[in-house]
Design a protein around this motif. Structure first.
Motif, PDB file in Angstrom:
ATOM      1  N   HIS A   1     -37.655  12.976   8.378  1.00  5.88           N
ATOM      2  CA  HIS A   1     -38.676  13.268   9.394  1.00  5.88           C
ATOM      3  C   HIS A   1     -38.591  12.175  10.449  1.00  5.88           C
ATOM      4  N   GLY A   2     -38.633  12.557  11.699  1.00  8.55           N
ATOM      5  CA  GLY A   2     -38.281  11.638  12.777  1.00  8.55           C
ATOM      6  C   GLY A   2     -39.345  10.630  13.152  1.00  8.55           C
ATOM      7  N   ASP A   3     -40.536  10.678  12.547  1.00 12.14           N
ATOM      8  CA  ASP A   3     -41.620   9.752  12.936  1.00 12.14           C
ATOM      9  C   ASP A   3     -42.023   8.857  11.773  1.00 12.14           C
ATOM     10  N   GLU A   4     -41.051   8.539  10.907  1.00 14.56           N
ATOM     11  CA  GLU A   4     -41.298   7.686   9.736  1.00 14.56           C
ATOM     12  C   GLU A   4     -40.300   6.533   9.795  1.00 14.56           C
ATOM     13  N   TYR A   5     -40.774   5.283   9.709  1.00 11.67           N
ATOM     14  CA  TYR A   5     -39.939   4.155  10.155  1.00 11.67           C
ATOM     15  C   TYR A   5     -39.500   3.147   9.095  1.00 11.67           C
ATOM     16  N   GLU A   6     -40.158   3.081   7.940  1.00  7.73           N
ATOM     17  CA  GLU A   6     -39.742   2.075   6.958  1.00  7.73           C
ATOM     18  C   GLU A   6     -38.297   2.312   6.516  1.00  7.73           C
ATOM     19  N   GLY A   7     -37.938   3.571   6.237  1.00  5.34           N
ATOM     20  CA  GLY A   7     -36.586   3.880   5.793  1.00  5.34           C
ATOM     21  C   GLY A   7     -35.539   3.490   6.828  1.00  5.34           C
ATOM     22  N   PRO A   8     -35.655   3.962   8.067  1.00  5.46           N
ATOM     23  CA  PRO A   8     -34.686   3.560   9.087  1.00  5.46           C
ATOM     24  C   PRO A   8     -34.617   2.044   9.269  1.00  5.46           C
ATOM     25  N   LEU A   9     -35.768   1.344   9.257  1.00  2.00           N
ATOM     26  CA  LEU A   9     -35.733  -0.115   9.427  1.00  2.00           C
ATOM     27  C   LEU A   9     -34.947  -0.768   8.301  1.00  2.00           C
ATOM     28  N   ALA A  10     -35.180  -0.330   7.068  1.00  2.41           N
ATOM     29  CA  ALA A  10     -34.456  -0.921   5.934  1.00  2.41           C
ATOM     30  C   ALA A  10     -32.975  -0.534   5.967  1.00  2.41           C
ATOM     31  N   LEU A  11     -32.673   0.673   6.391  1.00  2.00           N
ATOM     32  CA  LEU A  11     -31.298   1.174   6.248  1.00  2.00           C
ATOM     33  C   LEU A  11     -30.375   0.724   7.382  1.00  2.00           C
ATOM     34  N   TYR A  12     -30.872   0.665   8.622  1.00  2.00           N
ATOM     35  CA  TYR A  12     -30.027   0.087   9.682  1.00  2.00           C
ATOM     36  C   TYR A  12     -29.701  -1.373   9.321  1.00  2.00           C
ATOM     37  N   ASP A  13     -30.713  -2.060   8.757  1.00  2.00           N
ATOM     38  CA  ASP A  13     -30.543  -3.450   8.345  1.00  2.00           C
ATOM     39  C   ASP A  13     -29.506  -3.564   7.225  1.00  2.00           C
ATOM     40  N   LEU A  14     -29.628  -2.709   6.226  1.00  2.00           N
ATOM     41  CA  LEU A  14     -28.691  -2.752   5.094  1.00  2.00           C
ATOM     42  C   LEU A  14     -27.262  -2.465   5.563  1.00  2.00           C
ATOM     43  N   ALA A  15     -27.115  -1.494   6.456  1.00  2.00           N
ATOM     44  CA  ALA A  15     -25.779  -1.137   6.963  1.00  2.00           C
ATOM     45  C   ALA A  15     -25.136  -2.325   7.685  1.00  2.00           C
ATOM     46  N   ARG A  16     -25.955  -3.124   8.346  1.00  2.00           N
ATOM     47  CA  ARG A  16     -25.461  -4.269   9.102  1.00  2.00           C
ATOM     48  C   ARG A  16     -25.128  -5.444   8.190  1.00  2.00           C
ATOM     49  N   THR A  17     -25.787  -5.532   7.021  1.00  2.00           N
ATOM     50  CA  THR A  17     -25.711  -6.774   6.232  1.00  2.00           C
ATOM     51  C   THR A  17     -25.021  -6.641   4.874  1.00  2.00           C
ATOM     52  N   LEU A  18     -24.895  -5.433   4.335  1.00  2.00           N
ATOM     53  CA  LEU A  18     -24.359  -5.317   2.969  1.00  2.00           C
ATOM     54  C   LEU A  18     -22.854  -5.606   2.975  1.00  2.00           C
ATOM     55  N   ASP A  19     -22.464  -6.588   2.192  1.00  2.00           N
ATOM     56  CA  ASP A  19     -21.074  -7.030   2.129  1.00  2.00           C
ATOM     57  C   ASP A  19     -20.355  -6.230   1.039  1.00  2.00           C
ATOM     58  N   PRO A  20     -19.252  -5.568   1.385  1.00  2.00           N
ATOM     59  CA  PRO A  20     -18.566  -4.743   0.380  1.00  2.00           C
ATOM     60  C   PRO A  20     -18.097  -5.558  -0.827  1.00  2.00           C
TER      61      PRO A  20
END
Ligand SMILES: [Zn+2]
Length: 336
Positions: free
Chosen positions: A64-83
């Motif tokens: 759902h496009g108006d819910e923000y905790e998930g996107p905030l956590a996931l854009y962050d995880l995509a940027r920081t998670l080291d393979p």
């Protein structure tokens, strides 16, 4: 090519390779021909982080496009998670219904599609149905555990919880509740849906997948506390699944249950809502949860919304005005 519509290939092309090791930031490119772009596409961001064979997690926000905790956590995880810290594959789609997310609305501005009521989708359907179909046929089958973040959006607000559903397969149900426990939100929910038809949850569960979800707040925004819960929770779930190294950072959680449809209360009139108790407060059966005041005239008695069971207030309508049929309150039962 098959002429059976649901057996057509998806029109979506991923620009990331799900079998390649390392980190890839790419797109699910969905052709969308329109007035301002004759051969244009919707570009849904996707991140694939893989390190060899192992279990696979699908992490999603913005269903759902108006819910923000998930996107905030996931854009962050995509940027920081080291393979280097990953065994297996993590697929991150932080904004599943990307057109809705861009617009800041629950449903898509293109076709009014509610992605979480559009499964299994159609490859030849609307933009929203094409997104659902891609998850149904391409992403869910390659997933061992799916975590789909939700919050209340612009119209609801929740006590922050992670949830899994009661399932006919009790082994999968227990695995779901264990993953919820690992997420370590302040609250954990045995969740009942008003209508599960067409949901991503249902699609995943019918495929026999481990599936957990959240409701972490709402009101069309996020709070510092709920974003912290989301960030800790997603890492904990990956650790719990054996995909990210390290111990789960367990936090105390209290279990809630939604034993029947009596949990939900709905407005029977339009008006201005007065919340009589706050989120997380205890509720006795028969207690007035909210009053709906008529605004068209003075002198009218308010409609009282009474609890149909005892428990605590787990969700409430967020905006100050309601319409008949709106969900005004959700009561959940504390499990000892
Ligand atoms: Zn949602």
């Amino acid at each position: 090519m098959s002429t059976v519509p649901h057996l057509r290939p998806s029109p979506i092309t991923p620009t990331a390779d799900f079998e390649r090791d390392g980190v890839q930031h790419g797109f699910l490119r969905l052709p969308y021909s329109r007035d301002d772009s004759a051969w244009g596409s919707v570009m849904i961001p996707i991140c694939v982080i893989r390190n060899g064979n192992g279990p696979s997690a699908l992490l999603t926000g913005g269903n759902h496009g108006d819910e923000y905790e998930g996107p905030l956590a996931l854009y962050d995880l995509a940027r920081t998670l080291d393979p280097k810290h990953v065994s297996g594959t993590v697929i991150i789609v932080p904004a599943m219904n990307y057109p809705a997310f861009r617009a800041g609305t629950r449903t898509s501005p293109i076709d009014k599609g509610n992605l979480n009521r559009s499964f299994p989708g159609r490859p030849g359907g609307t933009v929203t149905e094409k997104i659902a179909d891609y998850f149904q046929r391409e992403l869910l089958p390659r997933t061992d555990i799916a975590l789909d973040f939700h919050s209340g959006g612009k119209t609801l607000d929740f006590v922050p919880f992670c949830a899994a559903h009661i399932r006919p397969d009790k082994v999968l149900e227990a695995k779901g509740f264990a993953a919820v426990e690992a997420f370590s939100a302040p609250w954990s929910m045995k969740m009942l849906e008003i209508d599960a038809f067409g949901m991503f949850d249902t699609a995943a569960e019918e495929m026999g997948k481990l599936f957990i979800t959240t409701e972490l707040g709402g009101g069309g925004t996020s709070r510092a506390e709920t974003v912290r819960i989301a960030r800790r929770g997603v890492l904990n779930v990956l650790r719990h699944a054996g995909i990210v190294a390290g111990a789960v950072e367990m936090q105390p959680t209290r279990w809630l249950d939604m034993p029947s449809g009596d949990c939900f209360s709905f407005a029977e009139d339009d008006g201005m809502i007065e919340t009589m108790i706050d989120l997380g407060e205890p509720v006795e059966e028969g207690k007035v949860l909210a009053r709906i005041h008529s605004i068209g005239r003075t002198g009218a008695a308010p409609q009282e919304i009474r609890a149909r069971m005892s428990g605590l207030l787990a969700a409430r309508h967020f905006p100050g005005l309601v319409k008949a049929g709106d969900c005004t309150a959700v009561v959940a039962v504390l499990v000892d």
